[in-house]
Structures are given as structure tokens and as C-alpha cells.
Write an enzyme that holds these catalytic residues in place. Sequence first.
Site, mmCIF file in Angstrom:
data_model
loop_
_atom_site.group_PDB
_atom_site.id
_atom_site.type_symbol
_atom_site.label_atom_id
_atom_site.label_comp_id
_atom_site.label_asym_id
_atom_site.label_seq_id
_atom_site.Cartn_x
_atom_site.Cartn_y
_atom_site.Cartn_z
ATOM 1 N N PHE A 135 0.799 -1.213 0.000
ATOM 2 C CA PHE A 135 0.000 0.000 0.000
ATOM 3 C C PHE A 135 0.840 1.275 0.000
ATOM 4 C CE2 PHE A 135 -2.727 -3.198 2.024
ATOM 5 C CZ PHE A 135 -3.816 -3.139 1.170
ATOM 6 N N VAL A 192 6.448 2.276 4.447
ATOM 7 C CA VAL A 192 6.288 2.006 5.875
ATOM 8 C C VAL A 192 7.485 2.607 6.595
ATOM 9 C CG1 VAL A 192 5.968 0.254 7.655
ATOM 10 C CG2 VAL A 192 5.118 -0.157 5.331
ATOM 11 N N GLU A 225 1.649 -1.203 16.010
ATOM 12 C CA GLU A 225 2.751 -1.640 16.858
ATOM 13 C C GLU A 225 4.019 -1.808 16.014
ATOM 14 O OE1 GLU A 225 3.549 -5.689 19.569
ATOM 15 O OE2 GLU A 225 1.748 -5.481 18.340
ATOM 16 N N ASP A 259 -4.575 -13.280 3.143
ATOM 17 C CA ASP A 259 -3.243 -13.131 2.545
ATOM 18 C C ASP A 259 -2.172 -13.537 3.555
ATOM 19 O OD1 ASP A 259 -1.312 -12.576 0.697
ATOM 20 O OD2 ASP A 259 -1.482 -10.403 0.799
#
Length: 658
Positions: free
Chosen positions: A413, A416, A475, A520
Site C-alpha cells: 500500500f 512504511v 505496533e 493473505d
Amino acid sequence: MGDIILEDFFIKRSQQKKKTSPLNYKERFFTLKQGKLSYYDYDLEKGKKKSLKGSVDLEKVKCVENVEPELNAPPERTYPFQVAGSCGTSLQQTLTGDTLWIIYDEGPLYIFAKTEEIRRQWIHVLKQEVKYNKDLLPKYHPCFWVDGVWLCCHQEVKQAMGCMVLETRSTGFSAQVSQRKSRKPLPPTPDQEKNSRPLPLQPLPPEPPQPATSLEMKVIAEYDYVPQSEQDLELKRGEEYTVLAKDSANWWKAKDRYGNEGYIPSNFVSEVQNGLEQFEWYCKNMNRSQAENLLRKENKDGGFLVRDSSKAGKYTVSVFSKGGGDAAPACRHYNICTNQQGQFYLAERHNFDTIPDLIKYHQHNAAGMVSRLKYVVSNKTQNAPSTAGLGYGVWEIDPRHLTCIKDLGCGQFGVVKYGKWQGRHDVAIKMIKEGSMSEDDFIEEAKVMMKLQHTNLVQLYGVCTKQRPIYIVTEFLSNGCLLTYLREVMTPHPIQLLEMCKDVSEGMAYLESLQYLHRDLAARNCLVDGNGTVKVTDFGLSRYVLDDEYTSSEGSKFPVRWSPPEVLLYCKFSSKSDVWAFGVLMWEIYTLGKMPYERLNNTEIVQKLSSGLRLYRPQLANERVYSIMAACWNEKPEDRPPFQELVSIIQDLLYDLQ
């Protein structure tokens, strides 16, 4: 056998599996006649009973009582009651593949009524039917027997005496009538002779007030907690607090000794009566490999800790010895056993009523162990668990409170990053690139996902939705992606590999219990924390992908190598398709991160799976481990074991290796 007294549909909890899961709860048609309570399969279309599934001889019943519902029980399991009988040898026979249990002897029969009124009616009538039984119990367990322990008193022996005294005046279990020796009915009175038909049911007695289980409960803080929202209450490790209300599973309203009130994370405290959590030597949620690492790091002869065993409800003492002479330093692991009287022991001649008493004795006496327990080794000051959100009721996070420190990688997406929330709390920040996700749908789902909390799931802390790109804040796990960890960091050890599989299976069993699909599951979607614990991440996110290639079996982005035939051919997702993917993930773990079907392209995989192609046994996997993988790859989804069963199988295998 006589006229029917009561009939109704109830959910029944099975006692035949080692651990409870949603698959243990099945709807049955119950029939109560004089002397017998029976339950059946029922054909709704034809409106008639099918095969008898089991029955209870009322003469053997010792107790009929309410049961406190479990925390966050679904609506259909809000009104449980129990029928407890005598223990004996079970009689079973097989009819067309089904097991028919004639004598119910696996502990209490747990039944879930649809309403409180129905529950009260059945309990009242059942008590009338058994009130002349000569062995009625003076005490009972008001809570469930779950995974090897009574939730009310935490005894680990199923036949242990109850912990709550029966109220004889209001229940009808009076001492006077229980003295009758004969089971024969009393002679009918003249009025009864006139009416051979059963009399109408009498009005139910008023319901006795139930103790408020969520109020005034004493707890001890296992970890420090700094308030993160205005509604939070500070926790100081070792201090006692009073729980005032359990507004949710993850956040409880509590009061400290000074009268200050606020919300606390429920996984930071333990009930005072629980016992072990208050001791420095008890390390909750620690596996064998983590215990050995901690003990070797401390490097103290006789260093020890007590941890949860791989088998649910059991405990293990782990001890470090520096050896001497030709002996090399080593860790030894001793399972705490129980005898028939419910006492605990490490050496059979030395039995104790409690585990703390056992530890105290062995701190002064080795009694057959490699060393006496000399030094307490603990990780409690380091490993506070994650909270469900950054404060009570907080799910929308102000991006101004986030500081991005470094890139962790680029996911499906977007980018990160590792960062800090309010400069003090480690977090991972996923910056969702525009056009990659159905954002509005995900934002609604995020409110649900935040409530998911388990030791083996990456915790979602919240989202930033008031700007673009939106952020997903989770987290942070310092050892990163499991796939990278396997390929670059891992030193293969059979127990550690199996512990990784156990971690993932337990996280997935939790999702399965909530009927939540991952879709997934793979090593790339698991992370590893600083202690080596594996946690599942990105559960359910694949539903919000807007990339058409991802949903096509011909596209390179679709997880073909982790998907079963019914997904590849018909796009039929279920918990059993997650089970298939778990088998592939196990294969990844035991090959230290190899690509499944590495010599085939996606089209070839789709074609050959339907013809029976399966992954080979990895060199590091023995036959027992490979049989678990193979069970996950059964062609028919219904033939694949549920995750809760996989957890039990892996726990038993780990227990055998200790």
C-alpha cells in the site's frame, strides 16, 4: 420414556476437543423427560428430529446452575447454564460415523439459552427433577472450564471441588429432601390420581440477585502505564487497583488507592486471586527459546523462571546451570505436574497445594533438578504488551503527534516508516499511497480492527484520516518481516521453528474465533518482535486493494502460491483457505524462507494443484511436522483442520520435545 416435560433449541458446547473454539458450539434440539435429558440433530426443512447425539441420566446429576458468561461472549451465548453429573467410564458407539455419548462424563454439560426467562425455566424444572438425588454438590463452579483451567478459581483439575456454595434455600437443593435413599417416586396423592396428565408448570421463583462480575474486582498492575489520553488512569507496577466497570474487553474503568478514576488497559493487570502474575519469577507468554535466551543472558548458575508451558493451562520451570567439570552450561526445563489430589510437583515425592509453595521449596532444595532455584530471572520490566489504541477511545491519531525516523520498506500500500508517537512510543506508520486502497471502506473497518487484541497479532493503534495520504499506525516490531528474518537472521533450531508456527496458529485461531478472515497469510505478512515472538499483520487488508492485478489468478501480485484450489478457481475465501495458507507458511518457516513452488509460474501452479501437486517435505521438518502441513492442504476445505485444532496439535508436539 414418559411424557415430554420441556423441549427447545439450545446451543451446546462440546467437551470432546482439547481446546474450545467456535466449532465446539453447535445447535441441538433438547428434550427433557422424566429421568432423561437428551439432545438431537434436527432437520429444520422437514421439521423433525434426526440422530440422537447424547443424553444425560438425571439420576447421576449432581448440580444444575447458572454459569457466568465469558467476557465478550456473542449474543447467542449470553445465557449459559450447566448440568453437572458424576464422573465415570464413558460408553460410546459409532453409528454412521457419528459418536454417540450415552453417559455424559466429560465434566459439566454447558447449554446456552436464548433468553434469561428460558434459562430460568429450564433450571427450575431440572432442579425439580433432580432434587431427590442423594449426591447433590454443596459447591459448584460458577464459571466455565476452558482450556485446562476453571475460570472462576483457576484450579487445573477438572474434578476439583467447586468454589461457590450452593444457596439451598432458593434453589430447592435442600438438605432435608436430599436424604431420601430411593429414586422411586412417592405415592400419588388423591388429587394427583385424578389428573394423570402433568400439571402446568408453576411460576418460576424470583431470580436471585447475580453478583456483578465486572464491579469491584481487585487487580494488581503487572506493568507501569503512563496515561495516553485524558480519560486514562496511571498504573504503577505492583500496586493494587479496583475495577469499577468493564466497558470493553481491552479497556476497564478502575480506581487507584487515592480515589482517582480512569481507564486502564486490561492486559496490564491481573486479578489478585490469580496468584502467579504477582510473582517476579512468573513470565507470562514466554516460550522455551525466549526463556533460554533470557537465562543465558543473565548467566547465573541456578537462575530460573516459571513460564506457560506449550500445553494450555500447564506451567514449566526453566533453570540455567553453569555446569562444572566437563559439563557445559545448559538450560533445563521441568514441567510442573499435578497428582490426582490436584497437588503440584516437580519431583513426585514432594507435593504442594500451590505453585508458589512448590517454588519456595525448590529455592532451598534441588530435589533431583540440575540446581536449586537460586536467582529469579524476569523480563517484566521490559516487555509490556501493546494496548488496543493509544489511550481509551482513541482511534483517530493527530499526525502532528507522529515523528517519522526512518524507512522500514515499501509495502503493497505504500511506504512504511518507523517513528514515535508523542516522542516516546515506538510505532510503525504505513503511508497509504492514493489510489491503492478503498479508503472509506477501510476507515470503517479500522474501528473494528482496533478492537482485535492478541499476543500474536500486530496491534493496530489507530489511523490518520484527515489528510492525504492517510496513515495506518501500528505496533512496531524490531526484528521486522518474518520472511527476511528467516533468510538473513535465523539459526535453525527445531523447537524455535515450531514455536514460530505455534505463534502464527494462535493468532489465526483468535481471528477464526471471531470469524475474521486474513486472506493473505504468508511469511511476508508476519513480523518478529525483539524476543523472537511472531505476530500476524495486515489481516483483512487485501479486501481493500484497488489493483485489478491482485484479484486475478493470472496476475503476478495475486498470492497464488499461498492459495487453495477453491480460491484460485472460484474465489471462495473461508477460514479453511487461511488454513491452507498457514500450511504454506509453515513450509516457508522450515525452508528458512524459500519461495513455494519456486520452479513453477503461477499458471502452472493453478493447473497442477488441481491435479494433486503439493509442496515437498523440507529437510528441517520431520514426518510429524510435515503431516501438519499436509493436513492443511487437503483438497476439500472441510477436511482441513480448524486453527484451534492446529494449535492443540502443535502444542502437544512442543510438549513432547521439552
